[in-house]
Design a protein around this motif. Structure first.
Motif, mmCIF file in Angstrom:
data_model
loop_
_atom_site.group_PDB
_atom_site.id
_atom_site.type_symbol
_atom_site.label_atom_id
_atom_site.label_comp_id
_atom_site.label_asym_id
_atom_site.label_seq_id
_atom_site.Cartn_x
_atom_site.Cartn_y
_atom_site.Cartn_z
ATOM 1 N N SER A 8 0.792 -1.148 0.228
ATOM 2 C CA SER A 8 0.089 0.089 -0.021
ATOM 3 C C SER A 8 0.818 1.422 0.108
ATOM 4 O O SER A 8 2.022 1.373 0.340
ATOM 5 N N ARG A 10 0.732 5.654 0.363
ATOM 6 C CA ARG A 10 0.124 7.140 0.656
ATOM 7 C C ARG A 10 -0.252 7.862 -0.426
ATOM 8 O O ARG A 10 -1.172 8.608 -0.457
ATOM 9 N N SER A 11 0.688 7.613 -1.496
ATOM 10 C CA SER A 11 0.629 8.442 -2.731
ATOM 11 C C SER A 11 0.059 7.826 -3.782
ATOM 12 O O SER A 11 0.664 6.537 -4.199
ATOM 13 N N ALA A 37 -8.491 7.732 -0.288
ATOM 14 C CA ALA A 37 -7.141 8.112 0.074
ATOM 15 C C ALA A 37 -6.906 9.489 -0.411
ATOM 16 O O ALA A 37 -6.221 10.180 0.152
ATOM 17 N N ALA A 41 -6.927 12.248 2.839
ATOM 18 C CA ALA A 41 -5.526 11.916 2.916
ATOM 19 C C ALA A 41 -4.998 12.135 4.449
ATOM 20 O O ALA A 41 -3.847 11.803 4.880
ATOM 21 N N TYR A 42 -5.732 12.939 5.256
ATOM 22 C CA TYR A 42 -5.273 13.460 6.566
ATOM 23 C C TYR A 42 -5.402 12.539 7.465
ATOM 24 O O TYR A 42 -4.955 12.581 8.550
ATOM 25 N N PRO A 44 -4.909 8.901 9.117
ATOM 26 C CA PRO A 44 -3.760 8.045 9.122
ATOM 27 C C PRO A 44 -4.798 6.619 8.584
ATOM 28 O O PRO A 44 -5.907 6.070 8.970
ATOM 29 N N ASP A 47 -4.653 4.448 3.099
ATOM 30 C CA ASP A 47 -3.700 4.230 1.963
ATOM 31 C C ASP A 47 -4.287 3.618 0.707
ATOM 32 O O ASP A 47 -5.371 3.002 0.849
ATOM 33 N N ASN A 71 8.950 -0.247 0.369
ATOM 34 C CA ASN A 71 7.596 -0.926 0.557
ATOM 35 C C ASN A 71 7.632 -2.413 1.050
ATOM 36 O O ASN A 71 6.532 -3.026 1.035
#
Length: 74
Positions: A8, A10-11, A37, A41-42, A44, A47, A71
């Protein structure tokens, strides 16, 4: 066919980069949670998961290790 989560991100840019690399190697993949996501995005844990078919997992994992070693869990 059964699917499994490869990794996974975050981007969404990195998720799409991996997806393109996998595609170039003949491995089909899907992204899960991309829209959520982006919108949340803020928060946690929001993902983007990269999903592959179970039969392709080992090969995809090797590609992930080469392309995004940060990763992979050892």
């Amino acid at each position: 066919m059964k699917t499994v989560t490869l990794t996974s991100f975050r981007s969404d840019v990195r998720a799409h980069m991996l997806q393109d690399i996998l595609k170039n190697e003949g491995i089909e993949s899907m992204l899960q949670g991309e829209r959520t996501a982006q919108v949340l995005a803020y928060i946690p844990g929001m993902d983007i998961q990269v999903i592959v078919f179970e039969k392709d997992y080992e090969r995809a994992r090797e590609i992930l290790k080469q392309s995004f070693p940060e990763n992979t869990e050892e």
